[in-house]
Design a protein around this motif. Structure first.
Motif, PDB file in Angstrom:
ATOM      1  N   PRO A 173       0.804  -1.227   0.000  1.00 15.18           N
ATOM      2  CA  PRO A 173       0.000   0.000   0.000  1.00 15.18           C
ATOM      3  C   PRO A 173       0.838   1.278   0.000  1.00 15.18           C
ATOM      4  N   VAL A 174       1.928   1.284   0.776  1.00 12.81           N
ATOM      5  CA  VAL A 174       2.787   2.471   0.818  1.00 12.81           C
ATOM      6  C   VAL A 174       3.464   2.698  -0.532  1.00 12.81           C
ATOM      7  N   ALA A 175       4.039   1.635  -1.098  1.00 12.06           N
ATOM      8  CA  ALA A 175       4.706   1.750  -2.394  1.00 12.06           C
ATOM      9  C   ALA A 175       3.720   2.179  -3.481  1.00 12.06           C
ATOM     10  N   GLY A 176       2.531   1.569  -3.476  1.00 14.68           N
ATOM     11  CA  GLY A 176       1.530   1.913  -4.486  1.00 14.68           C
ATOM     12  C   GLY A 176       1.060   3.350  -4.379  1.00 14.68           C
ATOM     13  N   THR A 177       0.842   3.814  -3.151  1.00 16.18           N
ATOM     14  CA  THR A 177       0.389   5.195  -2.939  1.00 16.18           C
ATOM     15  C   THR A 177       1.448   6.197  -3.390  1.00 16.18           C
ATOM     16  N   LEU A 178       2.709   5.922  -3.053  1.00 16.28           N
ATOM     17  CA  LEU A 178       3.779   6.851  -3.420  1.00 16.28           C
ATOM     18  C   LEU A 178       4.044   6.847  -4.920  1.00 16.28           C
ATOM     19  N   LEU A 179       3.842   5.714  -5.573  1.00 18.17           N
ATOM     20  CA  LEU A 179       4.005   5.677  -7.028  1.00 18.17           C
ATOM     21  C   LEU A 179       2.894   6.465  -7.721  1.00 18.17           C
ATOM     22  N   LYS A 180       1.675   6.353  -7.198  1.00 14.92           N
ATOM     23  CA  LYS A 180       0.547   7.053  -7.810  1.00 14.92           C
ATOM     24  C   LYS A 180       0.501   8.519  -7.413  1.00 14.92           C
ATOM     25  N   PHE A 181       0.899   8.812  -6.169  1.00 14.99           N
ATOM     26  CA  PHE A 181       0.844  10.190  -5.658  1.00 14.99           C
ATOM     27  C   PHE A 181       2.211  10.575  -5.089  1.00 14.99           C
ATOM     28  N   PRO A 182       3.200  10.843  -5.927  1.00 15.30           N
ATOM     29  CA  PRO A 182       4.550  11.160  -5.430  1.00 15.30           C
ATOM     30  C   PRO A 182       4.605  12.405  -4.556  1.00 15.30           C
ATOM     31  N   LYS A 183       3.550  13.227  -4.596  1.00 14.08           N
ATOM     32  CA  LYS A 183       3.523  14.431  -3.754  1.00 14.08           C
ATOM     33  C   LYS A 183       3.468  14.087  -2.262  1.00 14.08           C
ATOM     34  N   PHE A 184       3.134  12.824  -1.941  1.00 10.57           N
ATOM     35  CA  PHE A 184       3.057  12.410  -0.537  1.00 10.57           C
ATOM     36  C   PHE A 184       4.407  12.064   0.067  1.00 10.57           C
ATOM     37  N   TRP A 185       5.461  12.035  -0.723  1.00 14.68           N
ATOM     38  CA  TRP A 185       6.768  11.603  -0.219  1.00 14.68           C
ATOM     39  C   TRP A 185       7.176  12.367   1.042  1.00 14.68           C
ATOM     40  N   ASN A 186       7.067  13.675   0.998  1.00 19.29           N
ATOM     41  CA  ASN A 186       7.536  14.494   2.123  1.00 19.29           C
ATOM     42  C   ASN A 186       6.732  14.199   3.394  1.00 19.29           C
ATOM     43  N   LYS A 187       5.408  14.152   3.261  1.00 25.26           N
ATOM     44  CA  LYS A 187       4.565  13.862   4.422  1.00 25.26           C
ATOM     45  C   LYS A 187       4.836  12.463   4.973  1.00 25.26           C
ATOM     46  N   PHE A 188       4.970  11.503   4.063  1.00 27.57           N
ATOM     47  CA  PHE A 188       5.192  10.130   4.497  1.00 27.57           C
ATOM     48  C   PHE A 188       6.525   9.984   5.230  1.00 27.57           C
ATOM     49  N   LEU A 189       7.554  10.606   4.704  1.00 30.41           N
ATOM     50  CA  LEU A 189       8.866  10.510   5.345  1.00 30.41           C
ATOM     51  C   LEU A 189       8.862  11.188   6.711  1.00 30.41           C
ATOM     52  N   ASN A 190       8.158  12.303   6.820  1.00 31.93           N
ATOM     53  CA  ASN A 190       8.094  13.012   8.102  1.00 31.93           C
ATOM     54  C   ASN A 190       7.372  12.190   9.165  1.00 31.93           C
ATOM     55  N   ILE A 191       6.227  11.623   8.791  1.00 29.92           N
ATOM     56  CA  ILE A 191       5.489  10.855   9.799  1.00 29.92           C
ATOM     57  C   ILE A 191       6.202   9.546  10.113  1.00 29.92           C
ATOM     58  N   ALA A 192       6.880   8.971   9.112  1.00 31.66           N
ATOM     59  CA  ALA A 192       7.642   7.741   9.351  1.00 31.66           C
ATOM     60  C   ALA A 192       8.807   8.002  10.297  1.00 31.66           C
ATOM     61  N   ALA A 193       9.465   9.141  10.137  1.00 30.33           N
ATOM     62  CA  ALA A 193      10.607   9.468  10.996  1.00 30.33           C
ATOM     63  C   ALA A 193      10.175   9.598  12.454  1.00 30.33           C
ATOM     64  N   TYR A 194       9.056  10.302  12.685  1.00 31.16           N
ATOM     65  CA  TYR A 194       8.605  10.463  14.064  1.00 31.16           C
ATOM     66  C   TYR A 194       8.203   9.131  14.681  1.00 31.16           C
ATOM     67  N   PHE A 195       7.378   8.366  13.965  1.00 38.57           N
ATOM     68  CA  PHE A 195       6.872   7.133  14.563  1.00 38.57           C
ATOM     69  C   PHE A 195       7.915   6.023  14.605  1.00 38.57           C
ATOM     70  N   PHE A 196       8.971   6.143  13.820  1.00 35.33           N
ATOM     71  CA  PHE A 196      10.073   5.194  13.995  1.00 35.33           C
ATOM     72  C   PHE A 196      10.703   5.382  15.372  1.00 35.33           C
TER      73      PHE A 196
END
Length: 259
Positions: A173-196
């Motif tokens: 789901p993450v790979a598919g969403t980022l391939l279809k909507f590359p504009k989410f990269w920044n948001k996804f990386l930010n939330i992933a960094a915090y929750f990691f």
């Protein structure tokens, strides 16, 4: 300025929750309230208009996943939660309601954090029309699980289930969403960094306090050791790194504006 102050508070919170958990020798339920419940309530006060929407999505999303995953992981020994606030009662003989609550709060906290700190605005509708598709898919899957449990439970003894579920519900789901909507990269990386950071601290705390463990290591692709804590490599890959992005991916596709 307020958001920056709140962000600092949120980066400090898992450390505080960990310290308190060790001081009081917290069980799984208490630790869930400390790590997930308290910040969820705090963000709910800041984002009151989003409470119902995010609560509805979290319930629909988390309940079927947690029930199916906890049953199979407990049945195969991939993980084990030794304590439940309800004592010996377990749904389908294996599923602790504490873990179901944990899953709901985890999804809710991720989305509240996302809407508070990374989104400009939340879609005002209580739910998006696409949410019905997620509901149908997830609850048909839950129904199939119940039927299998009733009539052929041995088929639910699925080897390497954590890996298979992680690929299906997190990686793809993450790979598919980022391939279809590359504009989410920044948001996804930010939330992933915090929750990691958040989940890593939570993992070490929980394992060292015996809140959960991974007894059947042959069901896992590997073991990570840190400060005396042993946990599944899948926890690192799927829960710590990918879960926050996965929850947001499902939310954006099925219940938000995809912007």
């Amino acid at each position: 300025m307020k958001k920056k102050a709140y962000l600092i508070l949120f980066f400090l919170w898992p450390i505080s929750a960990s310290i308190v958990s060790f001081l009081i020798n917290a069980n799984f339920f208490v630790s869930t309230i400390l790590f997930l419940g308290v910040p969820s309530v705090f963000l709910s006060f800041l984002n009151r208009k989003n409470i119902k929407k995010l609560a509805v999505f979290s319930l629909i999303f988390a309940i079927p996943i947690s029930v199916v995953m906890d049953y199979i992981m407990e049945a195969t020994g991939g993980w084990h939660v030794p304590y439940s606030i309800l004592g010996s009662f377990r749904l389908f003989n294996f599923v602790t309601l504490d873990l179901v609550l944990w899953s709901i709060l985890e999804a809710y906290l991720i989305l509240m954090f996302y809407e508070t700190f990374l989104e400009k605005q939340c879609t005002p509708k209580l739910y998006h029309p696409n949410l019905k598709y997620l509901f149908v898919i997830f609850y048909i899957a839950l129904g199939v699980f119940v039927l299998l449990y009733m009539f052929n439970p041995t088929i639910l003894q699925i080897n390497f289930f954590y890996l298979k579920m992680g690929i299906t519900l997190a990686l793809l789901p993450v790979a598919g969403t980022l391939l279809k909507f590359p504009k989410f990269w920044n948001k996804f990386l930010n939330i992933a960094a915090y929750f990691f950071i958040f989940n890593f601290i939570y993992e070490v705390t929980a394992v060292k306090l015996g809140q959960w463990s991974f007894p059947a290591e042959h069901q896992l692709i590997g073991i990570v050791q840190f400060m005396g804590a042993r946990f599944a490599l899948e926890e690192l890959l799927f829960w710590m790194i990918l879960t926050a992005m996965s929850v947001v991916a499902f939310y954006e596709i099925f219940d938000d504006d995809q912007r």
